[in-house]
Design a protein around this motif. Structure first.
Motif, mmCIF file in Angstrom:
data_model
loop_
_atom_site.group_PDB
_atom_site.id
_atom_site.type_symbol
_atom_site.label_atom_id
_atom_site.label_comp_id
_atom_site.label_asym_id
_atom_site.label_seq_id
_atom_site.Cartn_x
_atom_site.Cartn_y
_atom_site.Cartn_z
ATOM 1 N N ALA A 169 80.070 -45.032 -72.072
ATOM 2 C CA ALA A 169 80.365 -44.403 -73.361
ATOM 3 C C ALA A 169 81.502 -43.391 -73.241
ATOM 4 N N HIS A 170 81.473 -42.627 -72.134
ATOM 5 C CA HIS A 170 82.564 -41.652 -71.930
ATOM 6 C C HIS A 170 83.910 -42.354 -71.702
ATOM 7 N N THR A 171 83.843 -43.484 -71.028
ATOM 8 C CA THR A 171 85.086 -44.247 -70.823
ATOM 9 C C THR A 171 85.650 -44.702 -72.167
ATOM 10 N N ILE A 172 84.772 -45.150 -73.054
ATOM 11 C CA ILE A 172 85.231 -45.593 -74.380
ATOM 12 C C ILE A 172 85.784 -44.420 -75.184
ATOM 13 N N GLN A 173 85.174 -43.276 -75.008
ATOM 14 C CA GLN A 173 85.708 -42.093 -75.704
ATOM 15 C C GLN A 173 87.147 -41.786 -75.261
ATOM 16 N N ARG A 174 87.354 -41.906 -73.962
ATOM 17 C CA ARG A 174 88.727 -41.671 -73.482
ATOM 18 C C ARG A 174 89.687 -42.719 -74.038
ATOM 19 N N ALA A 175 89.215 -43.938 -74.118
ATOM 20 C CA ALA A 175 90.075 -44.985 -74.697
ATOM 21 C C ALA A 175 90.368 -44.692 -76.158
ATOM 22 N N LEU A 176 89.367 -44.218 -76.866
ATOM 23 C CA LEU A 176 89.592 -43.837 -78.268
ATOM 24 C C LEU A 176 90.635 -42.716 -78.368
ATOM 25 N N ARG A 177 90.583 -41.789 -77.416
ATOM 26 C CA ARG A 177 91.511 -40.651 -77.451
ATOM 27 C C ARG A 177 92.962 -41.109 -77.229
ATOM 28 N N ARG A 178 93.097 -42.208 -76.519
ATOM 29 C CA ARG A 178 94.458 -42.689 -76.237
ATOM 30 C C ARG A 178 95.004 -43.608 -77.319
ATOM 31 N N LEU A 179 94.223 -43.805 -78.377
ATOM 32 C CA LEU A 179 94.726 -44.641 -79.477
ATOM 33 C C LEU A 179 95.949 -43.987 -80.112
ATOM 34 N N SER A 180 96.890 -44.830 -80.555
ATOM 35 C CA SER A 180 98.107 -44.269 -81.170
ATOM 36 C C SER A 180 97.822 -43.851 -82.605
ATOM 37 N N GLY A 181 98.596 -42.928 -83.053
ATOM 38 C CA GLY A 181 98.524 -42.515 -84.455
ATOM 39 C C GLY A 181 97.387 -41.573 -84.769
ATOM 40 N N LEU A 182 96.792 -41.016 -83.703
ATOM 41 C CA LEU A 182 95.698 -40.082 -83.968
ATOM 42 C C LEU A 182 96.258 -38.705 -84.307
ATOM 43 N N SER A 183 95.689 -38.115 -85.326
ATOM 44 C CA SER A 183 96.108 -36.759 -85.681
ATOM 45 C C SER A 183 95.301 -35.758 -84.853
ATOM 46 N N ALA A 184 95.688 -34.495 -84.975
ATOM 47 C CA ALA A 184 94.946 -33.444 -84.274
ATOM 48 C C ALA A 184 93.492 -33.410 -84.761
ATOM 49 N N GLU A 185 93.300 -33.704 -86.030
ATOM 50 C CA GLU A 185 91.927 -33.742 -86.559
ATOM 51 C C GLU A 185 91.127 -34.871 -85.917
ATOM 52 N N ASP A 186 91.802 -36.000 -85.753
ATOM 53 C CA ASP A 186 91.133 -37.128 -85.102
ATOM 54 C C ASP A 186 90.747 -36.759 -83.670
ATOM 55 N N GLN A 187 91.710 -36.092 -82.987
ATOM 56 C CA GLN A 187 91.403 -35.682 -81.618
ATOM 57 C C GLN A 187 90.216 -34.728 -81.593
ATOM 58 N N ALA A 188 90.201 -33.796 -82.530
ATOM 59 C CA ALA A 188 89.075 -32.859 -82.589
ATOM 60 C C ALA A 188 87.772 -33.599 -82.855
ATOM 61 N N ARG A 189 87.855 -34.606 -83.698
ATOM 62 C CA ARG A 189 86.660 -35.390 -84.010
ATOM 63 C C ARG A 189 86.172 -36.125 -82.760
ATOM 64 N N LEU A 190 87.116 -36.649 -82.002
ATOM 65 C CA LEU A 190 86.748 -37.327 -80.756
ATOM 66 C C LEU A 190 86.130 -36.339 -79.773
ATOM 67 N N ASN A 191 86.693 -35.125 -79.741
ATOM 68 C CA ASN A 191 86.099 -34.109 -78.870
ATOM 69 C C ASN A 191 84.641 -33.846 -79.276
ATOM 70 N N GLN A 192 84.412 -33.783 -80.563
ATOM 71 C CA GLN A 192 83.045 -33.554 -81.041
ATOM 72 C C GLN A 192 82.128 -34.699 -80.639
ATOM 73 N N ILE A 193 82.665 -35.901 -80.719
ATOM 74 C CA ILE A 193 81.863 -37.065 -80.311
ATOM 75 C C ILE A 193 81.486 -36.941 -78.834
ATOM 76 N N ALA A 194 82.495 -36.526 -78.014
ATOM 77 C CA ALA A 194 82.219 -36.382 -76.582
ATOM 78 C C ALA A 194 81.162 -35.307 -76.340
ATOM 79 N N ILE A 195 81.282 -34.214 -77.072
ATOM 80 C CA ILE A 195 80.306 -33.130 -76.898
ATOM 81 C C ILE A 195 78.902 -33.601 -77.301
ATOM 82 N N HIS A 196 78.867 -34.291 -78.424
ATOM 83 C CA HIS A 196 77.562 -34.787 -78.885
ATOM 84 C C HIS A 196 77.001 -35.813 -77.912
ATOM 85 N N GLN A 197 77.891 -36.590 -77.368
ATOM 86 C CA GLN A 197 77.445 -37.566 -76.378
ATOM 87 C C GLN A 197 76.809 -36.841 -75.193
#
Lengths: 377, 561
Positions: free
Chosen positions: B87-115
């Protein structure tokens, strides 16, 4: 209620503005960004060492006839802050960024730095997660990876301390998981057995159930803690309270733990830098640091590495110019096409992934409130 | 713009550019749309896939965690950890997606924290379960639910945001595509109109001038070679028209020249025919003359033979002359030696006469000095005479005085007598001296006369001797001249001998040349015969030429120039 952590970014921003304004318009300074947990014991030496290096360079005439200026932000070790700071620095005048200190914040910010309209190179002094290796061409680091730390600690536990069974308590973030994975793989490979792999998040964490299970199991010979210094102290305190007197091992997140009292005695810590190293460059750096900041403790690895990175950037900017892309290219040549930079932490050069070449890890032991070199890898 | 080629190139280039521009705009639009769609679709697809995978892993991890809580099997616990790492590996892959805004990155960080929170909650639950506290374990496991819900919500929000972004992007792309489509159509219509206009313009530029050119060439074909005004036309056709005019002009000149030449040829052909006949006659004459020359050459060869015998006689005579000249030279040498001997005898005689003349001259000088002394003696005698006379006077005076003083003058009278006696003796001596002096003068005069005669004779002898020496000198010079001449004669004879040899060789060469001349003469005779035949041929050709000139004149008479 006044919260210093909340006001730190504001204060740092004001300081940056004042610093830039004082430089005048005729000869604008070259701005270097600095981001990390600057109000944290881990990050405070970063800012101190960075100021020291900038002052030294400016006293020597600056770079390309221009002064250096710091634009620094405290990310509090939080990923959201790191992302916002990264967006701010990318949009500003900074030509390169030093930071962040933790793997989680570094990884969170790396995508922002690389995805900016004008990408900017960032050099982390202390983020050791293996995932950073694949985090893109704009990210460099001047510390060994968790693989090196985990490997050194596992070898020390198995060969140095002759221990066969242990438990790993790790902070459930990029750093903790990285150290855990490397340590478990290496220790198992050496024939050891990992009985527990228990995650935590809080600081200090409630490790009661895990420690009780370890105590109940009775087979665990040591505790390997992959977290930061406050977390480690909380765990040690709980373990000792339960009567667990087994040896404590920890990664570089535990740096400075010798200052936390007698509970830390006997702990073994892996580190990429030790202030007790007797190289001339390190002695001079430590002496100057203590003279300038007498109320601070000794410089830690992030601080020493930040000091080296400032000087390295000055060399690269002097050779390649102030364009962000040119600086990135210049950094990528260090250690391969261009000679390595010899700093207080040792020679600095980068491989094709931006990782440090020739990584070196020291194992130190806390004894009577001080650290003592225990082993080298 | 005056060039047809430029018009064609310009028109074609404009068409090509417009078509190219249209194509580029179209391709660019398609490519940008394709890229945007690909990127966005890829991001959305990857994002959806990763999000779905993350949701699925989370469900699996929850199942594994719950399984351990229920069964306590180590496999489920291990699976729980492995799934967490994935799951953490997939989160990192999500973080490397193109076109992510800072909000998206923050959302991904929250997902990682919740994970992390989920994992920590279940890990604590497992520990509590292992410690034999199932209720506490359940409570701890339940704490994983809120972060799980947060992860699901965050993933849903992330997916929704991504989809919204794609929809927004799709609308933007649709607008862009519509604009690009309009631009492409506009460019296509402009290209079409421009192509039609260019084609009409080019056809008109070609058709009208071409008709004028056709008319001009038709007229020229009919023989009207007068210049034509073709008017303004494209550069290439203008050049073609000028070429036609130049061709007409040249043709005009040619026809004119042909007419003139035809006339001249016609006139010349007659002359040529007559001349060829004369040439044929001359050829016959040359043949005869050459035959004559050939016979003379044979005679010349015979004369050369005779000349060779004459040269042989001359060579012998020259050899004889050379011997005589040598003898003459030797004789001259002998005459010279004899003449030299006599000349030395005469030189000795001349020297003796010179000495004699010196002696005679010396005697003459002595006689001159003797004559002077005789003259001085005569003067002395004259003075003595003068003294005797004065003594006589004195004696007279003394006698006169003695007479007047008779009583007292007897002494004086004695002295006067003595003086008179002395004067008389002096007179006698003077007369004697005068006689001796006269005799001496007479003898001297005789001696002087004899010496003068002798000197004259000596001079005469010297003159004769000098003449004899001069004659001998002339003889020697004559003999030397004879010797030199004789030597020259010898040299000349030798050269004559050589020349006679050369002449003989030349005569031989002349003989060979005469023979060759005879052969050449034969060849010339043959050539002259051929020439005669050719001349007859030329005469026939001249007649044909004359006829052709006549026909040519008839042909060019149709041209209007």
């Amino acid at each position: 209620m006044w919260n210093p952590l909340r006001t730190a970014p504001v204060l740092s921003w004001i300081f940056t503005v004042l610093t830039l304004a004082s430089c005048g318009r005729g000869n604008r300074p070259i701005v270097i960004g600095l981001a990390g947990p600057l109000s944290d014991p881990v990050g405070a030496p970063m800012l101190a060492a960075a100021r020291m290096a900038v002052d030294e360079i400016n006293a020597a005439g600056g770079v390309r006839g221009r002064r250096l200026a710091l634009e620094f932000y405290d990310d509090l070790g939080v990923t959201d802050s790191a992302v916002r700071i990264a967006a701010t620095l990318s949009a500003g005048e900074a030509v390169a960024v030093i930071g962040h200190a933790f793997s989680r914040t570094t990884l969170a910010a790396a995508a922002v730095y690389a995805g900016a309209p004008i990408p900017i190179a960032s050099i982390t002094p202390s983020s050791s997660s293996p995932d950073i290796t694949e985090a893109g061409d704009w990210l460099f680091r001047t510390c060994p990876t968790d693989l090196s730390h985990g490997d050194a600690l596992a070898k020390w536990a198995k060969d140095g301390l002759q221990l066969d069974r242990g438990a790993v308590l790790y902070v459930n973030d990029e750093y903790g998981r990285g150290i855990r994975r490397a340590f478990v793989d290496r220790f198992s490979g050496l024939g050891g057995e990992i009985l527990e792999q228990d995650p935590f998040l809080d600081s200090p964490p409630d490790m009661g159930p895990f420690l009780e299970r370890i105590q109940q199991g009775g087979r665990t010979q040591f505790l390997m803690i992959a977290g930061d210094r406050p977390q480690a102290m909380g765990i040690i305190r709980q373990a000792r309270a339960l009567g667990l007197q087994m040896p404590i091992l920890g990664g570089d997140g535990l740096e400075g733990i010798e200052q936390d009292g007698a509970l830390a005695n006997g702990a073994f810590v892996s580190s990429a830098y030790l202030p007790i190293l007797t190289t001339p460059a390190n002695r001079r750096f430590v002496d100057q640091y203590r003279n300038r900041f007498p109320n601070e403790g000794p410089p830690n690895q992030p601080g020493a590495a930040t000091y080296d990175i400032i000087h390295l950037l000055a060399r690269v900017i002097g050779e390649s110019g102030v364009k962000r892309a040119a600086i990135r290219d210049g950094l990528s040549r260090v250690g391969r096409e261009d000679p390595s930079y010899r700093g207080v932490t040792g020679p600095i050069g980068f491989d094709a992934h931006g990782d440090l070449l020739g990584q070196q890890v020291w194992i130190s032991e806390v004894k009577d409130g001080a650290i003592k070199l225990a082993g080298e890898r | 713009m005056g060039s047809l080629k430029r018009r064609l190139i310009l028109g074609t280039a404009m068409l090509v550019l417009l078509v190219l521009g249209t194509a580029l705009v179209g391709i660019s639009a398609i490519r940008s749309l394709d890229q945007a769609v690909t990127t966005d679709l890829d991001a959305v697809l990857r994002g959806n896939v990763l999000a779905s995978a993350l949701v699925g892993l989370q469900a699996e991890q929850t199942r594994a965690a719950e399984s351990y809580l229920t069964n306590g099997d180590g496999q489920s616990q291990n699976q729980f950890r492995v799934i967490g790492d994935s799951a953490h590996t997939i989160q990192r892959a999500l973080r490397r997606l193109s076109g992510l805004s800072a909000e998206d990155q923050a959302r991904l960080n929250q997902i990682a924290i919740h994970q992390g929170e989920v994992e920590v909650a279940f890990a604590r639950a497992h520990a509590l379960r292992d410690l034999g506290r199932p209720q506490a374990a359940r409570t701890a496991a339940d704490q994983a639910q809120p972060p799980t819900d947060s992860i699901t919500a965050a993933l849903t929000a992330l997916t929704t945001i991504q989809q919204n972004r794609v929809q927004t992007q799709a609308s933007s792309l649709q607008r862009l595509a519509t604009r690009r489509q309009s631009v492409v159509w506009l460019l296509f219509i402009v290209a079409l109109l421009l192509g039609v206009a260019t084609a009409a313009w080019i056809i008109q530029s070609i058709d009208i001038p071409l008709a004028r050119l056709t008319a001009a060439t038709d007229r020229m074909g009919k023989g009207d070679l007068r210049p034509v005004d073709l008017g303004s036309m494209p550069h290439e056709l203008q050049q073609l028209g000028e070429s036609v005019n130049r061709m007409g002009s040249s043709l005009h000149d040619v026809v004119e020249a042909v007419i003139r030449e035809a006339r001249e040829v016609s006139a010349s052909a007659s002359d040529f025919s007559a001349m060829s006949q004369q040439l044929a006659a001359s050829g016959s004459q040359i043949t005869e003359e050459m035959s004559h020359v050939s016979s003379r050459a044979v005679e010349q060869a015979a004369n050369v033979k005779t000349l060779e015998s004459v040269f042989s006689d001359i060579r012998r005579g020259v050899t004889t002359n050379a011997g005589l000249a040598a003898e003459s030279s030797e004789l001259s040498h002998r005459i010279r030696s004899i003449a030299d001997y006599h000349r030395s005898s005469i030189e000795r005689t001349t020297a003796s006469l010179g000495e004699l003349r010196t002696i005679v001259s010396s005697a003459g000088e002595q006689i001159k000095r003797l004559t002077g002394q005789a003259d001085r003696l005569a003067d002395f005698v004259e003075r003595v005479r003068s003294l005797a006379d004065q003594n006589g006077v004195l004696a007279v005076n003394a006698a006169v005085e003695s007479g007047r003083i008779h009583e007292s003058g007897e002494g004086v009278s004695a002295v006067a007598k003595e003086i008179r006696t002395l004067a008389d003796a002096g007179g006698e001596l003077v007369e004697s001296a005068e006689r001796v002096t006269a005799t001496l003068h007479a003898q001297i005069q005789e001696t002087v006369g004899g010496i003068a005669t002798g000197s004259a004779r000596i001079l005469a002898i010297e003159g004769a001797t000098a003449q004899t020496g001069g004659a001998l000198q002339e003889i020697i010079q004559a003999v030397d001249a004879v010797t030199v001449s004789a030597e020259k004669v010898v040299g000349g004879v030798k050269r004559v001998h050589g020349l006679v040899g050369d002449l003989a060789e030349h005569t031989t060469a002349v003989d060979a040349i005469a023979r060759q001349q005879a052969a050449v003469n034969d060849s010339v005779a043959a050539s002259v015969a051929e020439q005669t035949a050719s001349t007859e041929e030329i005469a026939r050709g001249a007649a044909g030429l004359f006829e052709a000139a006549q026909r040519l004149q008839a042909l060019v008479s149709d041209f209007r120039i």
